[in-house]
Write an enzyme that holds these catalytic residues in place. Structure first.
Site, PDB file in Angstrom:
ATOM      1  NE  ARG A 259     -14.223  25.242  61.288  1.00 37.36           N
ATOM      2  CZ  ARG A 259     -13.816  26.251  60.591  1.00 37.36           C
ATOM      3  NH1 ARG A 259     -14.261  26.841  59.805  1.00 37.36           N
ATOM      4  NH2 ARG A 259     -12.410  26.633  60.819  1.00 37.36           N
ATOM      5  CG  HIS A 263     -14.009  25.501  55.747  1.00 40.35           C
ATOM      6  ND1 HIS A 263     -15.263  25.625  55.834  1.00 40.35           N
ATOM      7  CD2 HIS A 263     -13.917  25.464  54.387  1.00 40.35           C
ATOM      8  CE1 HIS A 263     -16.163  25.646  54.734  1.00 40.35           C
ATOM      9  NE2 HIS A 263     -15.138  25.510  53.795  1.00 40.35           N
ATOM     10  CE1 TYR A 272     -10.774  29.990  61.179  1.00 37.25           C
ATOM     11  CE2 TYR A 272      -9.023  29.972  59.296  1.00 37.25           C
ATOM     12  CZ  TYR A 272     -10.227  29.283  60.075  1.00 37.25           C
ATOM     13  OH  TYR A 272     -10.837  28.232  59.277  1.00 37.25           O
TER      14      TYR A 272
HETATM   15  C1  LIG Z   1     -22.123  31.436  47.349  1.00 38.89           C
HETATM   16  C2  LIG Z   1     -20.843  30.969  47.980  1.00 38.89           C
HETATM   17  N1  LIG Z   1     -19.936  31.777  48.345  1.00 38.89           N
HETATM   18  C3  LIG Z   1     -18.804  31.328  49.036  1.00 38.89           C
HETATM   19  C4  LIG Z   1     -18.559  30.013  49.120  1.00 38.89           C
HETATM   20  C5  LIG Z   1     -17.191  29.434  49.738  1.00 38.89           C
HETATM   21  N2  LIG Z   1     -17.466  28.945  50.879  1.00 38.89           N
HETATM   22  C6  LIG Z   1     -17.329  27.432  51.116  1.00 38.89           C
HETATM   23  S1  LIG Z   1     -17.910  26.983  52.542  1.00 38.89           S
HETATM   24  C7  LIG Z   1     -18.121  28.815  53.314  1.00 38.89           C
HETATM   25  C8  LIG Z   1     -18.318  28.962  54.719  1.00 38.89           C
HETATM   26  C9  LIG Z   1     -19.712  28.477  55.044  1.00 38.89           C
HETATM   27  O1  LIG Z   1     -19.655  28.652  56.446  1.00 38.89           O
HETATM   28  P1  LIG Z   1     -20.907  28.208  57.071  1.00 38.89           P
HETATM   29  O2  LIG Z   1     -22.315  28.347  56.201  1.00 38.89           O
HETATM   30  O3  LIG Z   1     -20.987  28.725  58.606  1.00 38.89           O
HETATM   31  O4  LIG Z   1     -20.882  26.636  57.277  1.00 38.89           O
HETATM   32  P2  LIG Z   1     -19.666  25.752  57.768  1.00 38.89           P
HETATM   33  O5  LIG Z   1     -18.762  25.398  56.835  1.00 38.89           O
HETATM   34  O6  LIG Z   1     -19.353  26.539  59.074  1.00 38.89           O
HETATM   35  O7  LIG Z   1     -20.457  24.406  58.029  1.00 38.89           O
HETATM   36  C10 LIG Z   1     -17.664  29.485  52.390  1.00 38.89           C
HETATM   37  C11 LIG Z   1     -17.578  30.944  52.240  1.00 38.89           C
HETATM   38  C12 LIG Z   1     -19.473  28.941  48.614  1.00 38.89           C
HETATM   39  N3  LIG Z   1     -19.362  27.773  48.739  1.00 38.89           N
HETATM   40  N4  LIG Z   1     -20.618  29.547  48.388  1.00 38.89           N
END
Ligand SMILES: Cc1ncc(C[n+]2csc(CCOP(=O)(O)OP(=O)(O)O)c2C)c(N)n1
Ligand SMILES: Cc1ncc(C[n+]2csc(CCOP(=O)(O)OP(=O)(O)O)c2C)c(N)n1
Ligand SMILES: [Mg+2]
Ligand SMILES: [Mg+2]
Lengths: 372, 326, 372, 326
Positions: A259, A263, A272
């Site tokens: 990425r 985010h 970070y």
């Molecule tokens: C069950 C849940 N917990 C926390 C979140 C908050 N949250 C949104 S995106 C994210 C990180 C997701 O990371 P990843 O699966 O690696 O996807 P990326 O954003 O890197 O594409 C978090 C913790 C959420 N959306 N759903």
């Protein structure tokens, strides 16, 4: 086996593996989907900075994963359960920037009626894109159910489910892959390992050597592929789709990428993400690599690419202008689609609401800032 | 007409509907060859094959998640959760997903599924085989929640639930599974959702109840009739969400004295909503406080189950309190 | 590696692997724990058939797993998060048949105050046995937290978490093993693979080749051991405990065994367990094997064993007699222990309850039958 | 005294308590170097090290499950759930485990933990970043549920929650995180749980509210005072479970006219319990229906958020309705 990284194009665009036979038309669409995604992202970033939309999720650096995977599917028979970082899937299949922008604005033309945040798009045409949910991982067992329905009916459709590295820790990952393995469901699980879940790096997400290695726990094959190599992704997903169609069951694919942005538009990754890591991955940009390949192979000329690029930029800009002018959804959209039919208590609330705001003036927008 | 127990009526409802509509599927833990731990799905795999009635791994999240996917793609899944106490791992799939799909997709994707599960006390199941969790679900727009209390209703409501275009949580009072038999119409038989059932007429007071509390309240009303000649209306709510609010308010207004009964703990229980509806829409007609008779605000005990659960005496006491109130 | 089955004693009691050095005292206790479990089961079966208790869960065929594992722990510093099929763990550590029987009856002396069903035992002495929960798998992340607390304080305690093959599909399995791997928590995950989760056979539970293979997904070692060989289980768990104490992190152990009885006293396994499978496994009985070994090695004589057996039978019979006479818990136990202090609304309910039942007579027991 | 926003007060409460008690740990998604998505845990890892404030994998079930284990074994974990909307995967760990450990183990094992989570609308978060799920938890004996509405309360209630021997769900109204500043006592500062706060005195009517609805109701009461000179009492419930029922009943009796306000949907919402308490214990003192002002019984919309959420005008309307009732 699951440790090897499938690569076809190296970061300079040189072929390092046997290139699959991909039609020119598909190669062009792949490039377009990736360019569209980059411009759409750019545009959304600006719209967010100027307060026109609340939020967006950049795809910078990971465009090849979504595009390459989408191209492996047949819109006539397949389903996609995407993640929010999958604009390129929609663009590959011909969703217009304007339709996508309507969702970003949540305006009157938004097909989910302004109910969802930006990036939670839903389409049924040109391919079935399952409505994106914020809770991570919930769509994985759903994808298994969708696939199982096709299997039970004797159809040869496949469901592609896409998710992030963080998603591998979710409940849905475990139940989804477990049920898929037991039922032999025609699903392709595509993990976009972009190394971060917001600020959580992959080594704090799992102690597993790779994500592909997790496939074994569910009795399915796991593949690792260079996620910045659109042809490699396309090949791996195509093979997995073929297996699934042939009744050979599910596959887990880990597309290793990075990425390159925050985010989301509200995130400051400099808190970070180590600068060196970014520098290292900047060299591996999926678009540069693929463009070099297209030019080298004589598929497209540099000018043709520049023209396509400009066309995409303009489509996104025009979409933003159009979407901004469409106004908000009607008040009754608060109440419709809760159930197939409006039950009496909701009808009463709807009537009250419409009466109240027409006599007492518009709702007061005390909008706070979205933190993430 | 055949005389069936409630659990047999559930089984009959499933078979009847599966015969008529081949998109109806049954899935869950042990629903296959074993026929479910209460035998509600007995004989389904034998009649319809493993493709249509199948066992799943031990994951409620998976059962409901996969069920949602099946429903999204043209099937009509009936998912069984072995005990309602074990539904919570699937809470997210139910409240965040099944209930919100239609809304969040602008009506493009819908989830016509049924989640069946035995609930409530009566079998010495302790904390985790006795709970009445209806209130956890009734606060969820997009979901329907149905609770039969007779064999005929069990079959008729189940068939309506399967035919409903929205997700329905179907709570089966396990204490009534085999407690009595009733004539149940053969073949397709529907009881419309979101209607209440007047179990007993009366105008002196009304008791609102559902599930295994219905016969308890009936007994209480009989005793009151015998003891003092008062006519107590008993209303079985049957569908908790969307509730037929008008019927509740009308009955409350007609009687002026109200008792609400359920097994679940009192605080923030389903009964609170009934009281609140009355406090907002019928307070002027009330001649007494609205009294709730419920389980205590504790987890569900085991040995002392029969001190925890409301019984007819407790309902009688409450009825006397409202009848005597001046 | 994770596919090999560790075995020390073959079904005839012959040593087929290098026997670990185990003190005679421990060998004797192991046998006692297994015999106690078998007699306790028997007694409970009779109690359930005669309506004295509502329910129990047979351990027939799987006694070696719990006993062998328990013996690897140090009650001074370790914790156990058991499953309901772990009577032998408690008996190994000296829990009396009477204390256990009090829980089976839920009587006035039951240390969980008659609140839980039978088999959901809780002890803090002689070793910390976490209160058993019915919802499968919830104790696995809890075990990780317990272990992590010790790690953070620099203690060398370990937490053993035991669960069934069905438990591997639960949410807690995934989150527990994932967090343990990432945090390097001193946990030993012991899966008692008795091949059935009620009526669900292991191949409908997971498509994984083995359960031990699931360890890789969490970056920890996985071991497979003959669960009917108490010495093999003891060795595997001892090694895993050693690793954990040394700060080397968690291990997943799969003990392969077979549930020879019903899932519970209410279950009829003949509906779904093939008779041949039972016949095959009857030959592998863990007690016969271990007794032969003890006799062959001169650890115990046959008469000594018979005496121990009779002693265990009598302890269980006496426990049942004692527990049956202790009466029910006091009415206020419905209300205590909800919170540390009784809040006013509960005090009011308690007062009402005591008043009501003393004026209106005892609660009416309309007890139904427990189906499972 | 320093002027702090609500989120700064949470941060201050955490730091203060962590300095005093080294068994206090903070865990959750992104709580470490990033300091949480709302910056509630900013600076904790820097000050206390990774051992005491640490990031977890993306699993709420794991966060709460591991938190329970830490609490069982001598620690005082403060778990953060990034948004309350994402708490449901941990629902089973919260309602079946944390809340029932003391009971089911006869008091041998206890779970002194805090679960902090931002909740409610106000940031254009749509269905899954805006929900008010308090009612889902308040039906759970063994759990405590706390909702601050001011910076001083946020710090004082948080410290009390951390010191409490039972599990506490601490819901932080995200709309108020940065909406105003207030003087907050330095060092250890406690506000006792299960006490309400009288925000505004008055005897003509009373509004019961909590969280982000408190300033909304204050504004409404001011407007009513200006418009018609009525004195409306505003009561911030602050601890929803165990509720100070006596205070609620007393205020209702004193005023005779009651409005209950929350953001969550009406049906089976927390407000129903307040109405029910009044209908049972104060109906004789009521001079008007008990009116609820709440979110609609729909999922939470995005673009139309400010039509969905109750605002001061809606509360004013309800107050007028009860004040004018005869
Ligand atoms: C069950 C849940 N917990 C926390 C979140 C908050 N949250 C949104 S995106 C994210 C990180 C997701 O990371 P990843 O699966 O690696 O996807 P990326 O954003 O890197 O594409 C978090 C913790 C959420 N959306 N759903
Ligand atoms: C979450 C949950 N779902 C369902 C059940 C009902 N149930 C009780 S035991 C059991 C099977 C457990 O199998 P396994 O984990 O292999 O343990 P075993 O009984 O074989 O020792 C099931 C499904 C439960 N207790 N918890
Ligand atoms: Mg990621
Ligand atoms: Mg098993």
């Amino acid at each position: 086996m699951s440790d090897q990284l499938l690569q076809i194009l190296d970061p300079t665009g040189r072929k390092v593996g046997p290139a699959p036979r991909v039609r020119r038309e598909v190669l062009r669409r792949l490039l377009r989907a990736m360019l569209m995604t980059r411009h759409f992202d750019d545009r959304c970033m600006k719209l967010q900075r100027t307060g026109k939309i609340g939020f967006s999720v950049p795809n910078l650096g990971i465009e090849a994963v979504s595009a390459g995977a989408a191209a492996a599917l047949d819109p006539e028979r397949d389903w996609i359960a995407p993640s929010y970082r999958d604009f390129a899937m929609a663009f590959y299949h011909g969703v217009s920037a304007e339709a996508m922008m309507d969702t970003q604005f949540g305006n009157a033309a938004d097909n989910n009626r302004g109910r969802q945040m930006p990036v939670h798009f839903t389409f049924r045409e040109p391919v079935r894109f399952l409505s994106i949910s914020s809770p991570i991982g919930t769509h994985l067992p759903q994808a298994v159910g969708i696939a199982l329905a096709m299997k039970k009916r004797g159809e040869d459709g496949v469901c592609l489910a896409s998710f992030g590295d963080g998603g591998t820790s979710s409940l849905g990952f475990h139940s989804g892959l477990n049920f898929a393995g037991v039922f032999g469901a025609p699903v392709v699980f595509l993990c976009q390992n972009n190394q971060w879940a917001i600020s959580c790096p992959i080594d704090k997400q799992t102690a597993s050597a790779t994500i592909a290695a997790k496939a074994e726990a569910y009795g399915m094959p796991g593949r690792r592929v260079d996620g910045n190599d659109v042809l490699a992704v396309h090949k791996a997903v195509t093979e997995a789709v073929k297996r699934a169609r042939a009744g050979e069951g599910p596959t887990l694919i880990e597309a290793v990428t990075m990425r390159m942005g925050g985010h989301s538009t509200s995130d400051d990754p400099s808190r970070y993400v180590p600068a060196e890591l970014l520098a290292e991955w900047r060299e591996k940009d999926p678009l540069i690599r693929f463009q070099r390949f297209l030019v080298d192979q004589g598929v497209m000329g540099e000018e043709e690419i520049a023209a396509l690029d400009a066309e995409c930029a303009e489509e996104c800009a025009a979409a933003a202008r159009a979407a901004a002018g469409k106004g908000r959804p009607a008040l009754d959209t608060i109440f419709s689609d809760v159930y197939a039919e409006l039950p009496p208590h909701l009808r009463a609330q709807q009537d009250w609401c419409i009466r109240h705001y027409s006599s007492r003036g518009e709702g007061v927008d005390e909008k706070g800032e979205f933190p993430l | 007409m055949t005389e069936l127990t409630l659990v047999q009526a559930v089984n009959d409802g499933l078979k009847t509907k599966m015969r008529e509509d081949e998109t109806v599927l049954v899935l869950g833990e042990d629903v296959g060859p074993k026929g479910g731990v209460f035998l509600a799905t007995e004989g389904l795999t034998a009649e319809f094959g493993e493709e249509r009635c199948f066992d799943t791994p031990l994951s409620e999240d998976g059962i409901i998640g996969v069920g949602i996917g099946l429903a999204l793609n043209g099937m009509k899944p009936v998912c069984e959760i072995q005990f309602q106490d074990f539904i919570f791992p699937a809470f997210d799939q139910i409240v965040s997903e099944a209930a919100k799909f239609r809304y969040r997709s602008g009506g493009m994707y819908t989830v016509p599924m049924v989640i069946r599960t035995p609930y409530g006390g009566g079998i010495r199941g302790g904390l985790y085989h006795s709970q009445s969790g209806e209130a956890y679900f009734c606060h969820t727009p997009g979901l329907k929640v149905v609770v039969p209390s007779t064999p005929a209703d069990a079959k008729g409501l189940l068939i309506s639930a399967i035919e409903d275009p929205d997700p329905v949580l179907f709570l089966e009072p396990k204490a009534l599974y085999r407690s009595f038999r009733q004539e149940v119409p053969e073949g397709i038989w529907r009881v419309p959702l979101s209607t209440v059932r007047e179990v007993r007429p009366g105008d002196d007071a009304v008791v609102f109840c559902y599930g295994a509390m219905v016969p308890v309240c009936e007994r209480a009303a009989e005793r009151i009739a015998e003891a003092r000649g008062a006519a107590v209306r008993v209303v079985d709510l049957r569908t908790l969400l969307p509730l037929d609010e008008e019927a509740v308010i009308a009955a409350a207004r007609a009687c002026g004295r109200v008792v609400v009964v359920h097994e679940a703990p009192r605080f923030c229980g389903y009964g609170a909503e009934i009281s609140a509806l009355i406090a907002e829409h019928a307070i002027d007609a009330m001649e007494a406080p609205v009294v709730r008779v419920t389980g205590f605000d504790t987890p569900f005990p085991n040995t002392l189950e029969h001190y925890y659960l409301p019984d007819a005496r407790r309902v009688v006491d409450a009825l006397e309190r409202v009848l005597d109130y001046e």
